[in-house]
Design a protein around this motif. Structure first.
Motif, short mmCIF file in Angstrom:
data_model
loop_
_atom_site.label_atom_id
_atom_site.label_comp_id
_atom_site.label_asym_id
_atom_site.label_seq_id
_atom_site.Cartn_x
_atom_site.Cartn_y
_atom_site.Cartn_z
N GLY A 94 -67.94 46.58 40.31
CA GLY A 94 -66.98 46.05 39.34
C GLY A 94 -65.97 47.12 38.98
O GLY A 94 -66.01 48.23 39.51
N PRO A 95 -65.03 46.81 38.09
CA PRO A 95 -64.03 47.79 37.68
C PRO A 95 -64.67 48.99 36.98
O PRO A 95 -65.73 48.87 36.36
CB PRO A 95 -63.12 47.01 36.73
N GLN A 96 -64.01 50.12 37.09
CA GLN A 96 -64.52 51.34 36.47
C GLN A 96 -64.41 51.28 34.94
O GLN A 96 -63.49 50.67 34.40
CB GLN A 96 -63.76 52.56 36.97
N PHE A 97 -65.34 51.98 34.30
CA PHE A 97 -65.34 52.04 32.84
C PHE A 97 -65.76 53.42 32.40
O PHE A 97 -66.76 53.97 32.89
CB PHE A 97 -66.28 50.99 32.26
N LEU A 98 -65.00 54.00 31.47
CA LEU A 98 -65.26 55.34 30.97
C LEU A 98 -64.83 55.39 29.50
O LEU A 98 -63.68 55.11 29.18
CB LEU A 98 -64.48 56.35 31.81
N TYR A 99 -65.77 55.73 28.63
CA TYR A 99 -65.45 55.82 27.21
C TYR A 99 -65.13 57.27 26.85
O TYR A 99 -65.83 58.17 27.28
CB TYR A 99 -66.63 55.34 26.36
N PRO A 100 -64.04 57.52 26.08
CA PRO A 100 -63.24 56.56 25.32
C PRO A 100 -62.00 56.03 26.04
O PRO A 100 -61.32 55.16 25.51
CB PRO A 100 -62.81 57.39 24.11
N GLU A 101 -61.68 56.55 27.24
CA GLU A 101 -60.45 56.16 27.90
C GLU A 101 -60.34 54.65 28.08
O GLU A 101 -59.26 54.05 27.89
CB GLU A 101 -60.33 56.86 29.26
N SER A 102 -61.42 53.99 28.49
CA SER A 102 -61.38 52.56 28.80
C SER A 102 -61.61 51.67 27.59
O SER A 102 -61.63 50.44 27.72
CB SER A 102 -62.44 52.23 29.86
N ALA A 103 -61.79 52.24 26.41
CA ALA A 103 -62.10 51.44 25.22
C ALA A 103 -61.07 50.35 24.94
O ALA A 103 -61.46 49.23 24.56
CB ALA A 103 -62.27 52.35 24.01
N PRO A 104 -59.76 50.60 25.09
CA PRO A 104 -58.80 49.51 24.81
C PRO A 104 -59.03 48.27 25.66
O PRO A 104 -58.79 47.15 25.21
CB PRO A 104 -57.45 50.16 25.15
N ARG A 105 -59.55 48.43 26.88
CA ARG A 105 -59.82 47.28 27.74
C ARG A 105 -60.94 46.42 27.18
O ARG A 105 -60.98 45.21 27.40
CB ARG A 105 -60.21 47.75 29.14
N SER A 106 -61.86 47.05 26.46
CA SER A 106 -63.02 46.30 25.97
C SER A 106 -62.68 45.47 24.74
O SER A 106 -63.51 44.68 24.28
CB SER A 106 -64.16 47.27 25.63
N GLU A 107 -61.50 45.64 24.18
CA GLU A 107 -61.10 44.80 23.05
C GLU A 107 -60.94 43.35 23.50
O GLU A 107 -61.16 42.43 22.73
CB GLU A 107 -59.79 45.33 22.44
N ALA A 108 -60.55 43.18 24.75
CA ALA A 108 -60.57 41.85 25.35
C ALA A 108 -61.95 41.63 25.95
O ALA A 108 -62.82 42.49 25.88
CB ALA A 108 -59.48 41.74 26.41
N ASP A 109 -62.17 40.48 26.56
CA ASP A 109 -63.47 40.22 27.17
C ASP A 109 -63.69 41.13 28.36
O ASP A 109 -62.81 41.29 29.22
CB ASP A 109 -63.55 38.75 27.61
N LEU A 110 -64.87 41.72 28.44
CA LEU A 110 -65.22 42.54 29.58
C LEU A 110 -65.54 41.65 30.77
O LEU A 110 -66.01 40.53 30.61
CB LEU A 110 -66.43 43.42 29.25
N PRO A 111 -65.31 42.13 32.00
CA PRO A 111 -65.76 41.37 33.17
C PRO A 111 -67.28 41.32 33.18
O PRO A 111 -67.95 42.13 32.54
CB PRO A 111 -65.21 42.18 34.35
N ARG A 112 -67.84 40.39 33.91
CA ARG A 112 -69.30 40.25 33.92
C ARG A 112 -69.98 41.42 34.65
O ARG A 112 -71.10 41.79 34.33
CB ARG A 112 -69.70 38.93 34.58
N PHE A 113 -69.27 42.02 35.61
CA PHE A 113 -69.80 43.17 36.35
C PHE A 113 -68.95 44.39 36.04
O PHE A 113 -67.72 44.34 36.17
CB PHE A 113 -69.82 42.90 37.85
N LEU A 114 -69.60 45.48 35.66
CA LEU A 114 -68.89 46.67 35.23
C LEU A 114 -69.53 47.89 35.89
O LEU A 114 -70.76 48.01 35.98
CB LEU A 114 -68.98 46.81 33.71
N HIS A 115 -68.68 48.80 36.34
CA HIS A 115 -69.13 50.01 37.02
C HIS A 115 -68.76 51.21 36.15
O HIS A 115 -67.59 51.55 36.03
CB HIS A 115 -68.45 50.09 38.40
#
Length: 360
Positions: free
Chosen positions: A131-152
């Motif tokens: 799934g799409p990459q995720f890294l906190y805190p950089e990716s936090a703004p994306r999580s304000e919307a619905d997250l995809p069902r698969f996350l990497h």
């Protein structure tokens, strides 16, 4: 912590794998559970060996519910356990912490009706197809919307590269566009995890470039930034050496304007997920984490040897060590909270930043 209107009676996190990533992740979830409550932690080991009983017993004593999948032998060693389907029916987030490549192969399995109740699947590390990459805190703004069902959740070295660049902006990663001219990273990879029986390489082994920007490390970092609306001029190279301890990254950053060395050190010191050290060898840094860190881990995204930081006008050079068995966990926990529908408030962040070994 809970979003309004949510029923917590069957709110659970299902973990697959109890190795160098899965065991501390389960332990941290159980720590959060004991502090804030609101969810259950189910742990499914893979083909349980007798040597793994002590670590599973420690998780059980902390409140984990061990899962028997019909083949892993949990019921043979533990009097209290739950069936896999029962645990899945009470879970909303699944974390796959299996060895590299396994989570990707399970995507088809996860799309079956057995896993219908799972809202979010998370894999850590080298599971690029998951799934799409995720890294906190950089990716936090994306999580304000619905997250995809698969996350990497991004790899350990991607976390460190992002941590290296974080002191060069004030608030938002996009500020790097107006600050950064270019960045070059030399990733010195350790070859084997000391907790595994992996063979060592006999000498420095080249990691081959894959594009004009070099090895995959720079590309992965830009894949974190691209969903935020920008790309950076990044290049990377890498070798693997015969060490079991930590990855080490040499960086050279060219800026569009000069910055004081004291300013960089101040921003590192105020970032809750970065560490500093006076040590100059990765084995000493690793040993310090083992001796003083929670569960023997450091948990920060990067460890900066401050005496090696050089600032010459617009150019900054230095090193950062990668806590490869722990620096992905804060990002994973943030994604778990979002998947459960919980609010990641200042109290939770303060609690987790306190586990980071800030001075190594």
């Amino acid at each position: 912590m809970e979003e309004s209107g949510k029923n917590l009676s069957d709110r659970g996190v299902y973990l697959r794998g109890t190795g160098v990533i899965g065991w501390p992740l389960a332990s941290l979830l159980l720590l959060l559970k004991s502090r804030f409550g609101g969810f259950r932690v189910f742990v499914e080991p893979f083909r349980l060996q007798k040597s793994e009983i002590p670590q599973l017993l420690s998780l059980s004593e902390k409140g984990a519910e061990l899962v028997d999948d019909g083949e892993n032998g949990v019921r043979e060693y533990f009097p209290h356990w739950v069936f896999k389907q029962e645990a899945l029916d009470r879970s909303q987030v699944l974390c796959d912490s299996s060895p590299p490549g396994i989570a990707e192969k399970r995507i088809g399995e996860y799309e079956t009706s057995e896993y219908d109740r799972i809202r979010l699947f998370i894999a850590q590390g080298s599971e690029h197809k998951f799934g799409p990459q995720f890294l906190y805190p950089e990716s936090a703004p994306r999580s304000e919307a619905d997250l995809p069902r698969f996350l990497h959740v991004s790899t350990c070295n991607t976390h460190t590269l992002a941590g290296i660049l974080r002191p060069f902006y004030e608030e938002k990663p996009s500020e790097l566009l107006s600050v950064l001219e270019e960045a070059d990273f030399f990733v010195i990879r350790r070859d084997a995890d000391m907790a595994k029986n992996d063979p060592h390489v006999t000498g420095p082994l080249l990691v081959l470039p894959e594009s004009e920007s070099g090895t995959h490390h720079g590309r992965l970092l830009n894949e974190v930034y691209e969903p935020l609306g920008f790309r950076l001029k990044i290049s990377s190279s890498s070798i693997t050496i015969n060490s079991p301890y930590m990855h080490l990254i040499r960086f050279r950053v060219r800026l569009k304007k000069e910055i004081a060395r004291e300013k960089i050190l101040q921003r590192i010191a105020t970032d809750p997920f970065l560490s500093v050290t006076e040590l100059i060898s990765t084995n000493s840094i690793f040993s310090s984490g083992r001796d003083r860190g929670l569960y023997g881990r450091i948990f920060s995204h990067a460890v900066f040897p401050t005496n090696a930081l050089e600032v010459q006008g617009k150019e900054v050079r230095g090193y950062a060590a990668t806590p490869g068995d722990s620096n992905v966990h804060i990002s994973t926990l943030y994604a778990v909270y979002r998947g459960l529908g919980f609010v990641w408030g200042s109290e939770v962040e303060a609690f987790l930043s306190a586990i980071v070994l800030r001075s190594v």
